[in-house]
Design a protein around this motif. Structure first.
Motif, mmCIF file in Angstrom:
data_model
loop_
_atom_site.group_PDB
_atom_site.id
_atom_site.type_symbol
_atom_site.label_atom_id
_atom_site.label_comp_id
_atom_site.label_asym_id
_atom_site.label_seq_id
_atom_site.Cartn_x
_atom_site.Cartn_y
_atom_site.Cartn_z
ATOM 1 N N TYR A 36 0.854 -1.175 0.000
ATOM 2 C CA TYR A 36 0.000 0.000 0.000
ATOM 3 C C TYR A 36 0.898 1.236 0.000
ATOM 4 O O TYR A 36 2.015 1.214 0.526
ATOM 5 C CB TYR A 36 -0.900 0.047 1.240
ATOM 6 C CG TYR A 36 -2.083 -0.892 1.203
ATOM 7 C CD1 TYR A 36 -1.967 -2.216 1.625
ATOM 8 C CD2 TYR A 36 -3.328 -0.455 0.752
ATOM 9 C CE1 TYR A 36 -3.062 -3.074 1.597
ATOM 10 C CE2 TYR A 36 -4.429 -1.306 0.729
ATOM 11 C CZ TYR A 36 -4.279 -2.611 1.148
ATOM 12 O OH TYR A 36 -5.370 -3.452 1.121
ATOM 13 N N SER A 100 -13.253 -15.947 2.919
ATOM 14 C CA SER A 100 -12.399 -15.015 2.187
ATOM 15 C C SER A 100 -11.965 -13.849 3.062
ATOM 16 O O SER A 100 -11.360 -12.892 2.577
ATOM 17 C CB SER A 100 -13.130 -14.515 0.948
ATOM 18 O OG SER A 100 -14.380 -13.965 1.293
ATOM 19 N N ASN A 101 -12.263 -13.908 4.367
ATOM 20 C CA ASN A 101 -11.874 -12.822 5.268
ATOM 21 C C ASN A 101 -10.445 -13.016 5.747
ATOM 22 O O ASN A 101 -9.972 -14.149 5.887
ATOM 23 C CB ASN A 101 -12.824 -12.792 6.474
ATOM 24 C CG ASN A 101 -12.706 -11.502 7.260
ATOM 25 O OD1 ASN A 101 -12.049 -10.562 6.837
ATOM 26 N ND2 ASN A 101 -13.339 -11.462 8.420
ATOM 27 N N TYR A 102 -9.755 -11.935 5.998
ATOM 28 C CA TYR A 102 -8.411 -12.025 6.542
ATOM 29 C C TYR A 102 -8.078 -10.728 7.255
ATOM 30 O O TYR A 102 -8.726 -9.705 7.080
ATOM 31 C CB TYR A 102 -7.375 -12.316 5.439
ATOM 32 C CG TYR A 102 -7.373 -11.331 4.287
ATOM 33 C CD1 TYR A 102 -8.136 -11.583 3.150
ATOM 34 C CD2 TYR A 102 -6.628 -10.160 4.338
ATOM 35 C CE1 TYR A 102 -8.155 -10.687 2.090
ATOM 36 C CE2 TYR A 102 -6.643 -9.263 3.287
ATOM 37 C CZ TYR A 102 -7.415 -9.532 2.168
ATOM 38 O OH TYR A 102 -7.432 -8.638 1.129
ATOM 39 N N TYR B 31 -17.551 -7.013 4.112
ATOM 40 C CA TYR B 31 -16.627 -7.083 5.245
ATOM 41 C C TYR B 31 -16.171 -5.665 5.561
ATOM 42 O O TYR B 31 -15.818 -4.914 4.658
ATOM 43 C CB TYR B 31 -15.398 -7.938 4.902
ATOM 44 C CG TYR B 31 -15.685 -9.406 4.701
ATOM 45 C CD1 TYR B 31 -15.825 -9.933 3.425
ATOM 46 C CD2 TYR B 31 -15.790 -10.273 5.793
ATOM 47 C CE1 TYR B 31 -16.074 -11.271 3.225
ATOM 48 C CE2 TYR B 31 -16.043 -11.623 5.600
ATOM 49 C CZ TYR B 31 -16.186 -12.118 4.319
ATOM 50 O OH TYR B 31 -16.435 -13.446 4.126
ATOM 51 N N TYR B 33 -13.847 -3.085 8.394
ATOM 52 C CA TYR B 33 -12.707 -3.124 9.302
ATOM 53 C C TYR B 33 -12.400 -1.721 9.836
ATOM 54 O O TYR B 33 -12.661 -0.717 9.179
ATOM 55 C CB TYR B 33 -11.438 -3.608 8.563
ATOM 56 C CG TYR B 33 -11.601 -4.884 7.793
ATOM 57 C CD1 TYR B 33 -12.118 -4.878 6.505
ATOM 58 C CD2 TYR B 33 -11.237 -6.112 8.352
ATOM 59 C CE1 TYR B 33 -12.278 -6.049 5.787
ATOM 60 C CE2 TYR B 33 -11.400 -7.292 7.629
ATOM 61 C CZ TYR B 33 -11.917 -7.246 6.354
ATOM 62 O OH TYR B 33 -12.072 -8.414 5.648
ATOM 63 N N SER B 48 -12.762 -6.536 12.841
ATOM 64 C CA SER B 48 -13.433 -6.832 11.582
ATOM 65 C C SER B 48 -14.898 -7.165 11.880
ATOM 66 O O SER B 48 -15.230 -7.660 12.966
ATOM 67 C CB SER B 48 -12.763 -7.979 10.829
ATOM 68 O OG SER B 48 -12.768 -9.162 11.597
ATOM 69 N N SER B 55 -16.365 -10.218 13.745
ATOM 70 C CA SER B 55 -15.798 -11.518 13.407
ATOM 71 C C SER B 55 -14.434 -11.726 14.069
ATOM 72 O O SER B 55 -14.060 -12.857 14.366
ATOM 73 C CB SER B 55 -15.704 -11.704 11.896
ATOM 74 O OG SER B 55 -15.149 -10.577 11.268
ATOM 75 N N MET B 95 -14.266 -4.708 2.188
ATOM 76 C CA MET B 95 -13.877 -5.724 1.220
ATOM 77 C C MET B 95 -15.136 -6.436 0.751
ATOM 78 O O MET B 95 -16.059 -6.676 1.525
ATOM 79 C CB MET B 95 -12.917 -6.735 1.862
ATOM 80 C CG MET B 95 -12.385 -7.787 0.913
ATOM 81 S SD MET B 95 -11.201 -8.877 1.711
ATOM 82 C CE MET B 95 -12.273 -9.873 2.741
ATOM 83 N N ARG B 96 -15.139 -6.814 -0.527
ATOM 84 C CA ARG B 96 -16.309 -7.500 -1.034
ATOM 85 C C ARG B 96 -16.236 -8.970 -0.652
ATOM 86 O O ARG B 96 -15.176 -9.502 -0.331
ATOM 87 C CB ARG B 96 -16.425 -7.339 -2.544
ATOM 88 C CG ARG B 96 -15.338 -8.023 -3.347
ATOM 89 C CD ARG B 96 -15.683 -7.986 -4.824
ATOM 90 N NE ARG B 96 -14.764 -8.832 -5.572
ATOM 91 C CZ ARG B 96 -13.815 -8.368 -6.374
ATOM 92 N NH1 ARG B 96 -13.667 -7.065 -6.525
ATOM 93 N NH2 ARG B 96 -13.038 -9.205 -7.033
ATOM 94 N N GLN B 97 -17.364 -9.612 -0.685
ATOM 95 C CA GLN B 97 -17.425 -11.040 -0.380
ATOM 96 C C GLN B 97 -17.186 -11.834 -1.642
ATOM 97 O O GLN B 97 -17.397 -11.346 -2.744
ATOM 98 C CB GLN B 97 -18.802 -11.390 0.194
ATOM 99 C CG GLN B 97 -18.902 -12.816 0.710
ATOM 100 C CD GLN B 97 -20.265 -13.091 1.302
ATOM 101 O OE1 GLN B 97 -21.231 -12.417 1.001
ATOM 102 N NE2 GLN B 97 -20.342 -14.088 2.157
ATOM 103 N N LEU B 103 -8.456 -5.269 0.656
ATOM 104 C CA LEU B 103 -9.149 -4.270 1.448
ATOM 105 C C LEU B 103 -8.993 -2.905 0.774
ATOM 106 O O LEU B 103 -7.923 -2.560 0.287
ATOM 107 C CB LEU B 103 -8.557 -4.192 2.862
ATOM 108 C CG LEU B 103 -9.110 -5.141 3.917
ATOM 109 C CD1 LEU B 103 -8.810 -6.592 3.575
ATOM 110 C CD2 LEU B 103 -8.576 -4.776 5.290
#
Lengths: 116, 114
Positions: A36, A100-102, B31, B33, B48, B55, B95-97, B103
């Motif tokens: 980034y 797909s989350n992180y 999502y 954050y 998040s 989550s 963020m998209r699913q 992000l």
């Protein structure tokens, strides 16, 4: 726990010179890797990402990065720097938390100064 | 290109006061954050949020912090009783699913606690 090291706090290059910003990570599984960029007063803009596949990834603004698993590195490169590239650059590694989350862990950043 | 929008850009508050930082994520993202960056330090994960619940949260995200999605567009971070050490830049991201995707961050809110 995952960690990211950017060994260079501040780098100065001349306009037109090549650039390489170093990033090393520590993570047990296959990492998701990102660079980034943050210009003064601005947010974090994604330059490029690696999830899987080809280890040489191309990003915006002429940047590229190469994932080297053996060296746990994801260095950012640009063949010819422009004055507008002066900014702070952050390497980040994503740790999956299901689906797909992180969650991202960032390095401390490298401040790039470009001399005319 | 759609953006994550954060307001205000700068918030000054007195210690002990409550603050609410606001974010409008990208519309089709699911999502959400919050991250923060104390001056001179790393950008750190706070929390998040997915499917109207937290989550994951970091150890920084204690009982003084809460998040909410009060309607279909906003995502807020509340700090109930601010401390001097809460002074930082707070970044919202979304963020998209679906398939793995990056992000997208907003420009941040600089919070100054005096």
């Amino acid at each position: 726990a995952q960690s990211v090291t950017q060994p260079d706090i501040h780098i100065t290059v001349s306009e037109g010179a090549s650039l390489e910003l170093r990033c090393n990570y520590s993570y047990g599984a296959t990492p998701y890797l990102f660079w980034y960029v943050q210009s003064p007063g601005q947010g974090l803009q994604l330059l490029l990402k690696y999830f899987s596949g080809d280890t040489l990834v191309q990003g915006i603004k002429g940047f590229e990065a190469e994932f080297k698993r053996s060296q746990s590195s994801f260095n950012l490169r640009k063949p010819s720097v422009h004055w507008s590239d002066a900014a702070e650059y952050f390497c980040a590694v994503g740790e999956g938390s299901g689906g797909s989350n992180y969650k991202l862990t960032f390095g401390k950043g490298t401040l790039l100064t470009v001399n005319p | 290109e759609p953006e994550v929008t954060q307001t205000p850009s700068h918030q000054v508050t007195q210690m002990g006061q409550e603050v609410i930082l606001r974010c409008v994520p990208i519309s089709n993202h699911l999502y959400f954050y919050w991250y923060r960056q104390i001056l001179g330090q790393k950008v750190e994960f706070l929390v998040s949020f997915y499917n109207n619940e937290i989550s994951e949260k970091s150890e920084i995200f204690d009982d003084q912090f809460s998040v909410e999605r009060p309607d279909g567009s906003n995502f807020t971070l509340k700090i109930r009783s601010t401390k001097l050490e809460d002074s930082a830049m707070y970044f919202c991201a979304s963020m998209r699913q679906g398939e793995l995707s990056p992000l997208h961050f907003g420009n941040g809110t600089r919070l100054t606690v005096t």
